[in-house]
Structure formats: structure tokens, C-alpha cells
Write a protein that holds these residues in place. Structure first.
Motif, PDB file in Angstrom:
ATOM      1  N   CYS A  24       0.813  -1.225   0.000  1.00 12.07           N
ATOM      2  CA  CYS A  24       0.000   0.000   0.000  1.00 12.07           C
ATOM      3  C   CYS A  24       0.844   1.272   0.000  1.00 12.07           C
ATOM      4  O   CYS A  24       0.278   2.379  -0.090  1.00 12.07           O
ATOM      5  CB  CYS A  24      -0.923   0.018   1.224  1.00 12.07           C
ATOM      6  N   THR A  26       2.559   2.744  -2.154  1.00  6.44           N
ATOM      7  CA  THR A  26       2.461   3.581  -3.350  1.00  6.44           C
ATOM      8  C   THR A  26       1.013   3.778  -3.803  1.00  6.44           C
ATOM      9  O   THR A  26       0.785   4.304  -4.896  1.00  6.44           O
ATOM     10  CB  THR A  26       3.271   2.956  -4.497  1.00  6.44           C
ATOM     11  N   LEU A  27       0.038   3.366  -2.989  1.00  8.52           N
ATOM     12  CA  LEU A  27      -1.361   3.425  -3.383  1.00  8.52           C
ATOM     13  C   LEU A  27      -2.086   4.576  -2.692  1.00  8.52           C
ATOM     14  O   LEU A  27      -1.714   4.992  -1.595  1.00  8.52           O
ATOM     15  CB  LEU A  27      -2.061   2.108  -3.035  1.00  8.52           C
ATOM     16  N   ASP A  28      -3.130   5.082  -3.338  1.00  8.08           N
ATOM     17  CA  ASP A  28      -3.963   6.088  -2.700  1.00  8.08           C
ATOM     18  C   ASP A  28      -4.935   5.387  -1.745  1.00  8.08           C
ATOM     19  O   ASP A  28      -5.029   4.150  -1.743  1.00  8.08           O
ATOM     20  CB  ASP A  28      -4.706   6.929  -3.733  1.00  8.08           C
ATOM     21  N   PRO A  29      -5.674   6.125  -0.909  1.00 11.42           N
ATOM     22  CA  PRO A  29      -6.547   5.479   0.079  1.00 11.42           C
ATOM     23  C   PRO A  29      -7.568   4.528  -0.522  1.00 11.42           C
ATOM     24  O   PRO A  29      -7.830   3.451   0.031  1.00 11.42           O
ATOM     25  CB  PRO A  29      -7.220   6.672   0.761  1.00 11.42           C
ATOM     26  N   SER A  32      -5.778   1.447  -1.558  1.00 10.96           N
ATOM     27  CA  SER A  32      -5.325   0.751  -0.355  1.00 10.96           C
ATOM     28  C   SER A  32      -6.461  -0.040   0.270  1.00 10.96           C
ATOM     29  O   SER A  32      -6.268  -1.166   0.747  1.00 10.96           O
ATOM     30  CB  SER A  32      -4.766   1.754   0.661  1.00 10.96           C
TER      31      SER A  32
END
Length: 321
Positions: A24, A26-29, A32
Motif C-alpha cells: 500500500c 504507493t497506493l492512494d486510500p 489501499s
């Protein structure tokens, strides 16, 4: 079902949580939420009827510990508790949260008026959330995104920022009574302690690695006896936190959970600040993550209202004597 008798071990959840937290990074909410749901982490505490695993807090502790250690940019604590406590009053919403199709958070400070207006605060990552749980009277109300507006607040945590929320009087999707709201708050104390433990572990590991490999005047910093003693004291404090959390999960009573939170809120900042000191000037730079962990620890302690919990524990101990 007794999950331990079914062959499950809480420690087995740690590895899965660590991998998910790393993924997560490098992921946005929103992404994620999907990833955490795919790994089954959002449903650890939720009932099986809403797609969860129906496990107890023992299994959520290593998950929150991994989130704290990895500085996860997602309100995982709030998601786990909402999935657990909304399964009864609003199973459809709980199922959406567990599946990562919706996101929710909790405003830990302030209280809504009777008509669900007013301003509440300390809502982690409220911007973009589909649902917000707010205190109302002795219980709590679940407000849809159409019933509130979000403004940025001055806070410490840059990874999971807290926001201020203005309520506009929309009809709540459901309510939690006083008993359910009190249970959610109590469980949050233990999960905060686990997240602080994970952050403190990372800080201590970074400090130990730095002083072992950093050399000055031809010697590693760890050759300094004062530094070794400092790290030893911090390790002792860390294990004290771990022991308090273990006792609290084993007995499931209020006072041990409060004590575990107080141990984490007391020793966690000391460990993080010691790690900053061990790094010298580097400890204050953005390249070294220890200050971000300190920010998270301080924020979690504030959300749990340390002063009030300390007074409650003191009163309980006095009453038993």
C-alpha cells in the motif's frame, strides 16, 4: 467459534499484514482499501455475515502493529472497528467497508448536536470518506458523506492526517447505543497501543542499525557506552509495552486495556525521540522516517485522550485499595 481452537494463530496474521502494508506504500486510500480487503485484513473483526472473519482483538493486534511499523497511510484502526460494530445495525454498510468498496472513519473529538449539526474533530482521513461515525449524546451516529464537509486541521500526523468535520444535519444511516459506543472506544485503546508498539519497534530498529554502522573517530557509535545504555532502556520499555498488550488481549478487561494504552502512550514517544537523538541532526530530516513515527505516536495518544484515561485508571486503582 473459538478461533484458536480452529487452528488459527494471531501471529500468522503479522506476515500477511506486513506484505499488505508494504504493497500500500504507493497506493492512494481508495486503492489501499481494495488491497487490504483482498488480503482479508479489513474483515478481521467483522462478523462472517458481512464477509468478515469474526475473530477477536487478539488477531487485530498484529495487524495494527504492522500498520504502525510500516507507517500505513490508511485509517485501518477505524475501518476494523466500524466493520465490527456496524455489522448489527447496518450490515450492508459493514459489508461494503469490509470489501473495500467504501471507506469510513471516526471523529474522536467533539460531539454532534441532537439534530446532527456542529463541528467535530480528530477524524483521520475524513476527506474522501463515505461514512463518518460521530459521538452523539451517550452513543454515536453514522453520517453519510452528504451530511458533512471536511476542512484541514493543524495536526502532527502527515501520513494519516486528522481533519475537522462540519456536520450539516443529514439523517444518520444508523446509530450505536451507549454500550456499543463505549465498547468501540475501549477496543480502540488496545488497537492504538498495538499501532504505537509497531511504530516504536521500527524507531528502535532504525536507531540500533544507525549507531551500529555509523562511525566517528574511527569507532562505531555503538562503542559509546551511554548510547548502549539508552538503547537497552528503550528495549526494556518496548518489551514492557508488548507485555501490557499481551495481558490486555488475554483477559479482555477494561483496566488492562487502559493500562496497555497508557504504557504505549508513555513509552512510545520516548523511544521515538531517542531514535531521533541517536541519528543526530539526520533524525530531524525527511529522509529519516523516525520523526514520522513520532508524529503518528503522538497523534494516536491524543486520540485516546491520555489524561482522561490516566485519571480513570488512577481512580480504579484507588477504589480497589
Amino acid at each position: 467459534m473459538d478461533a484458536m481452537q480452529a487452528g488459527l494463530d494471531p501471529a500468522e496474521f503479522a506476515d500477511s499484514a506486513q506484505r499488505a502494508v508494504a504493497a500500500c506504500a504507493t497506493l492512494d486510500p481508495a486503492a489501499s482499501a481494495v488491497r487490504l480487503a483482498e488480503d482479508g485484513l479489513l474483515g478481521v473483526l467483522a462478523a462472517e455475515d458481512v464477509g468478515g472473519l469474526g475473530l477477536d482483538l487478539r488477531f487485530a493486534v498484529p495487524v495494527l502493529q504492522a500498520a504502525g511499523a510500516g507507517d500505513l497511510a490508511f485509517p485501518l484502526l477505524e475501518a476494523l472497528l466500524l466493520g465490527r460494530h456496524l455489522a448489527g445495525p447496518s450490515p450492508e454498510i459493514a459489508a461494503a467497508l469490509v470489501a473495500g468498496e467504501a471507506r469510513g472513519t471516526v471523529a474522536w473529538a467533539g460531539s454532534a448536536r441532537g439534530d446532527l449539526t456542529g463541528t467535530v474533530g480528530r477524524a483521520p482521513m475524513a476527506r474522501g470518506a463515505d461514512w463518518l461515525l460521530v459521538r452523539q449524546g451517550d452513543g454515536a451516529a453514522l453520517v453519510p458523506a452528504t451530511g458533512f464537509s471536511v476542512s484541514d486541521a493543524i495536526g502532527l500526523d502527515e501520513t494519516v492526517p486528522e481533519q475537522t468535520v462540519t456536520l450539516t444535519g443529514d439523517t444518520p444511516a444508523c446509530r450505536l447505543d451507549a454500550t456499543a459506543w463505549a465498547a468501540l472506544q475501549e477496543e480502540a485503546l488496545l488497537l492504538r497501543a498495538a499501532a504505537i508498539l509497531g511504530a516504536a519497534e521500527t524507531c528502535l530498529a532504525l536507531a540500533a542499525d544507525y549507531v551500529t554502522n555509523r562511525r566517528q573517530f574511527g569507532k562505531p557509535l555503538v562503542a559509546n557506552q551511554a548510547l548502549r545504555h539508552q538503547l537497552a532502556r528503550q528495549k526494556l520499555a518496548l518489551e514492557g509495552m508488548r507485555g501490557a498488550i499481551t495481558r490486555a488481549t488475554a483477559c479482555g478487561e477494561t483496566l488492562p486495556r487502559q493500562a496497555a494504552f497508557l504504557a504505549a502512550a508513555t513509552h512510545g514517544p520516548v523511544i521515538a525521540e531517542g531514535a531521533i537523538q541517536a541519528h543526530g541532526g539526520m533524525g530531524f530530516t525527511w529522509d529519516v522516517p523516525v520523526h514520522r513515527h513520532l508524529r503518528r505516536i503522538r497523534t494516536l495518544a491524543a486520540q485516546g485522550e491520555v489524561r482522561q484515561i490516566r485519571e480513570a485508571v488512577a481512580a480504579a486503582l484507588i477504589d480497589t485499595n
